[in-house]
Design a protein around this motif. Structure first.
Motif, PDB file in Angstrom:
ATOM      1  N   LEU A  52       0.830  -1.197   0.000  1.00  0.00           N
ATOM      2  CA  LEU A  52       0.000   0.000   0.000  1.00  0.00           C
ATOM      3  C   LEU A  52       0.867   1.249   0.000  1.00  0.00           C
ATOM      4  O   LEU A  52       0.614   2.193  -0.767  1.00  0.00           O
ATOM      5  CB  LEU A  52      -0.937  -0.002   1.211  1.00  0.00           C
ATOM      6  N   ALA A  83       2.244   1.711  -3.431  1.00  0.00           N
ATOM      7  CA  ALA A  83       1.223   2.141  -4.392  1.00  0.00           C
ATOM      8  C   ALA A  83       0.933   3.633  -4.261  1.00  0.00           C
ATOM      9  O   ALA A  83       0.797   4.337  -5.274  1.00  0.00           O
ATOM     10  CB  ALA A  83      -0.055   1.338  -4.179  1.00  0.00           C
ATOM     11  N   LEU A  84       0.836   4.128  -3.029  1.00  0.00           N
ATOM     12  CA  LEU A  84       0.608   5.556  -2.820  1.00  0.00           C
ATOM     13  C   LEU A  84       1.714   6.375  -3.468  1.00  0.00           C
ATOM     14  O   LEU A  84       1.455   7.378  -4.158  1.00  0.00           O
ATOM     15  CB  LEU A  84       0.551   5.877  -1.332  1.00  0.00           C
ATOM     16  N   PRO A  93      -2.603   9.698  -3.669  1.00  0.00           N
ATOM     17  CA  PRO A  93      -2.953   8.706  -4.692  1.00  0.00           C
ATOM     18  C   PRO A  93      -4.070   9.133  -5.635  1.00  0.00           C
ATOM     19  O   PRO A  93      -4.285   8.483  -6.657  1.00  0.00           O
ATOM     20  CB  PRO A  93      -3.381   7.490  -3.869  1.00  0.00           C
ATOM     21  N   LEU A 136      -7.990   7.562   3.220  1.00  0.00           N
ATOM     22  CA  LEU A 136      -7.962   6.665   2.056  1.00  0.00           C
ATOM     23  C   LEU A 136      -9.344   6.556   1.428  1.00  0.00           C
ATOM     24  O   LEU A 136      -9.483   6.565   0.197  1.00  0.00           O
ATOM     25  CB  LEU A 136      -7.442   5.293   2.465  1.00  0.00           C
ATOM     26  N   THR A 153      -3.005   2.090  -6.481  1.00  0.00           N
ATOM     27  CA  THR A 153      -3.763   2.083  -5.233  1.00  0.00           C
ATOM     28  C   THR A 153      -5.162   1.535  -5.458  1.00  0.00           C
ATOM     29  O   THR A 153      -5.690   0.785  -4.624  1.00  0.00           O
ATOM     30  CB  THR A 153      -3.842   3.492  -4.628  1.00  0.00           C
ATOM     31  N   CYS A 175      -7.033  -1.574  -3.527  1.00  0.00           N
ATOM     32  CA  CYS A 175      -8.268  -1.303  -2.789  1.00  0.00           C
ATOM     33  C   CYS A 175      -9.495  -1.936  -3.428  1.00  0.00           C
ATOM     34  O   CYS A 175     -10.595  -1.885  -2.857  1.00  0.00           O
ATOM     35  CB  CYS A 175      -8.487   0.208  -2.664  1.00  0.00           C
TER      36      CYS A 175
END
Length: 214
Positions: free
Chosen positions: A33, A36-37, A107, A187, A199, A203
């Motif tokens: 995570l 990804a951000l 993100p 988020l 992201t 998710c």
């Protein structure tokens, strides 16, 4: 638009980055995570039409590899030196010109919003400019004209710290730029704006197609 900006993006080692998000995605590793951000943030900055160069300051091998493959220049960080030291190091590496420091947890960032904010930073007084985060207490962007040190004050209550240091606030409605992600609530709010592809994949949401373009 003229590409004049160098944007410095400091990224911590993934194991210690975004600690308040740990466990936000129970079926995904925390490091995935955090990565990804950062990758979605850097990719959006690279797509910004007023940005000439992106410097990622990190000592994390995965961050260096992924952001380098995306097109950023990677500058080795000095371990345990801290966020502001990383920004100063990146700015010193960049040299003269228009310099901005940007957090690595945006993100949902839209290149067009970043372009608007950076363009606003070049108008009016010739001084450092900062953009508060969505709550108004932190800072997501700090910009300086040629010859003016960034003098970053990122951290707790950094908006007030930047104002006290003489920086002027940028005023604009740039929700994707102001939406940094520190908590699960953040988020979720970023997801409502539309997450970047890395992201979004983690998710389980659909990444925007046109929304992140300029």
């Amino acid at each position: 638009m003229t590409q004049v900006w160098t944007v410095v993006v400091p990224v911590k080692r993934l194991g210690v980055a975004k600690s308040r998000l740990r466990g936000a995605l129970p079926d995904q590793p925390h490091e995935a995570l955090a990565l990804a951000l950062a990758v979605d943030t850097v990719s959006a900055v690279l797509a910004c039409p007023v940005v000439a160069d992106v410097l990622v300051v990190t000592d994390d091998p995965a961050v260096a590899t992924e952001t380098g493959m995306a097109g950023a220049r990677v500058v080795p960080d000095r371990p345990a030196a801290g966020l502001n030291s990383a920004v100063r190091h990146g700015a010193a590496t960049a040299g003269a010109g228009w310099i901005a420091g940007l957090t690595a947890d945006l993100p949902a960032l839209r290149p067009a919003e970043l372009a608007a904010a950076l363009s606003a930073a070049r108008t009016g007084p010739t001084s450092r400019r900062y953009l508060p985060d969505a709550p108004g207490t932190g800072t997501v962007l700090l910009a300086a004209p040629p010859g003016v040190p960034l003098n970053p004050r990122f951290g707790g209550s950094s908006a007030a710290a930047h104002a006290a240091s003489g920086a002027l606030a940028l005023l604009g409605d740039w929700p994707s730029l102001r939406r940094d992600v520190d908590t699960t609530t953040d988020l979720a709010e970023a997801a409502r704006l539309g997450l970047g592809p890395r992201t979004a994949l983690l998710c389980g949401t659909a990444a925007p197609t046109a929304g992140r373009s300029v």
